[in-house]
Design an enzyme around this catalytic site. Sequence first.
Site, PDB file in Angstrom:
ATOM      1  N   ASP A 104       8.471   7.882   0.671  1.00  0.00           N
ATOM      2  CA  ASP A 104       7.309   8.128  -0.164  1.00  0.00           C
ATOM      3  C   ASP A 104       7.457   9.444  -0.926  1.00  0.00           C
ATOM      4  OD1 ASP A 104       4.461   8.045  -1.065  1.00  0.00           O
ATOM      5  OD2 ASP A 104       4.291   6.545   0.501  1.00  0.00           O
ATOM      6  N   HIS A 147       0.013  10.796  -1.861  1.00  0.00           N
ATOM      7  CA  HIS A 147       0.350   9.436  -1.439  1.00  0.00           C
ATOM      8  C   HIS A 147       1.156   9.427  -0.142  1.00  0.00           C
ATOM      9  CE1 HIS A 147       2.284   5.440  -1.671  1.00  0.00           C
ATOM     10  NE2 HIS A 147       1.282   5.091  -2.465  1.00  0.00           N
ATOM     11  N   SER A 156      -0.097  -0.051  -0.933  1.00  0.00           N
ATOM     12  CA  SER A 156       0.453   1.180  -0.345  1.00  0.00           C
ATOM     13  C   SER A 156      -0.301   1.551   0.918  1.00  0.00           C
ATOM     14  CB  SER A 156       0.331   2.345  -1.338  1.00  0.00           C
ATOM     15  OG  SER A 156       1.406   2.385  -2.219  1.00  0.00           O
TER      16      SER A 156
END
Length: 769
Positions: free
Chosen positions: A163, A230, A560
């Site tokens: 990520d 994220h 996600s």
Amino acid sequence: MSMTRRYSATQYSNTMSPQSLSSLFLIVTLFSSPAFALKKSYIVYLGSHAHPPQISSAHLDGVAHSHRTFLASFVGSHENAQEAIFYSYKRHINGFAAVLDENEAAEIAKHPDVVSVLPNKGRKLHTTHSWNFMLLEKNGVVHKSSLWNKAGYGQDTIIANLDTGVWPESKSFSDEGYGAVPARWKGRCHKDVPCNRKLIGARYFNKGYLAFTGLPSNASLETCRDHDGHGSHTLSTAAGNFVPGANVFGIGNGTASGGSPKARVAAYKVCWPPVNGAECFDADILAAIDAAIDDGVDVLSASVGGDAGDYMSDGIAIGSFHAVKKGVTVVCSAGNSGPKAGTVSNVAPWIITVGASSMDREFQAFVELNNGQSFKGTSLSKPLPEEKMYSLISAAEANVANGNVTDALLCKKGSLDPEKVKGKIVVCLRGDNARVDKGQQALAAGAAGMILCNDKASGNEIISDAHVLPASQIDYKDGEALFSYLSSTKDPKATLNTKPAPFMASFSSRGPNSITPGILKPDITAPGVNIIAAFTEATSPTDLDSDHRRTPFNTESGTSMSCPHISGVVGLLKTLHPQWSPAAIRSAIMTTSRTRDNRRKPMVDESFKKANPFSYGSGHVQPNKAAHPGLVYDLTTGDYLDFLCAVGYNNTVVQLFAEDPQYMCRQGANLLDFNYPSITVPNLTDSITVTRKLTNVGPSATYNAHLRQPLGVSVSVEPKQLTFNKTGEVKIFQMTLRPKSAKHSGYVFGELTWTDSHHYVRSPIVVQH
């Protein structure tokens, strides 16, 4: 080099400085000129390594030298080869990444020792910005388990995340109560991340990104820290520690934790500021996977993807095969390109592919009109300053003089007249610009609040965002009623009552599988809408330059977010059943899932129509039941090689892939007999028979078959009863499917359930006829 997207539903508007963008524009312009047009970054994939039991650094140096020697025969010299290669994959994946011209790449691809030559493809994160969400709550979808509270339970399991990095200061990565790091761990932490006994690894991989963009490296591209949010969100969703009092600006207060809250975690940063929509590149992803396997991870979670492609031309598919071969379970997001059919990505059968659905928790923000009407919306914003009715105005009526009415309705920058908006609640339409940006423009014009109405395409999907002013998002039908009220009322007024409180997500990518229609994808669905999880404190929750707020937790949405929910469940199952294979773990998760909602009615999609396996796979995950599935559909590396033969790869390619020069495709290898937990027949024209094997992972028991037949299809199972006398025993059954009538115009769905009255082992049946 292939680009990969992160699967979050967020829009990235200010990810690079003007100077960087100017440099990038110059580079792109230069590389589009004839003199540079053919130079691109590629991955030369050579299959697997045949290493000796003990690997020395000298041996690995020899592997890199062999790659340079191989390339030298195509580029003129060893020096040219050394300059061209920017990654040498030396440990588990055999190959290298290099800058080549198209002719060189084409010639290399013809060599008999080469499996494939892949462009260094770029991918996206699977988040929907303001649209970005993820993280598990203990009282949410992954229900409480007494195992979680046992001292040290699960600490031997290591979950890794591909990520945007990690925010190590987050309490989700606290190591309080942890013992020593497992001795088998070989990973390390980059100097800018202070690791501990919880966060035990942090590495970055940027050479593929730099090779594609042509950008010079700098400090911002040489860090494992998460400057996007994220990575911290997804990693904490998978395995964040317990954090009491977690909330987003006071909303959604509770104890946050990941699916495997006591597991160790490691961050492999492969995603960088987006370039033409791509932020994670296959060359970097392969380097990270090769390192993660060697470091000793148990679970790889990847909330990234792109368009589905041929397995030997897909970096994630290649890397994940090598991981699964070594016993590492790989979990990937299905993508955010729904609800369009055939958009699911990450479809290799050795990957667990995860769609996104909602859960029984909402952040309610009610819109109440002065005529008594009320609409239930959602938001994470603060409440209005006063409990009173506020004047209400359509953004279309608040446009600046000589302004574009459509821009005003969408609340775009500079479109609203402050004199018309000040002190009022402004009604904006969803579309074009980011949802949180609409709120920013309303606030800049002096609005007291905002109501965001879905456009027709968005339907019933509403998402909780951390708006910068009091706000509520309502669905399309309620939006129509609100605009009708505005057009028929002389003095419209409203108020917003924000209340914290508890379908398939429209963005979740759908099947059928465009690469191998005979394998159902996605496999499973998990919570991916309005997920609270850890966040970076390097940026604001809206990612707007004008927003200076910071929050240790944030809500995000996207596959996600659903992907790490499953990664967390995998971590728990690895702890409970360390001897289970990645395929057995996937089977347990799939066959114990549910297809009914909390009303005990069939799950629905974003339009409140009945959903089907192309959206949810086998169903919505039920972690506690997955721990004791009774029976599993298991698969070995040999089964995956048979799969590749069945779908058309030749012996030579499969031998290189397998690290076995003696491997020969089994004569008669048939996709219908591939032991997948779902059963899919994409073109049923006559009677066919499917074979499956079930392995007992529970006590001795007798299981009976129960069928729900797809419309227009006759289905029978032999034998109808299976008796298992011991754990590990394997039984074979066959299913015969026959069309009852003339060709049907589409897909139909059914299911097979094996049950001993205690366990229910359910498989979806998908048929096109």
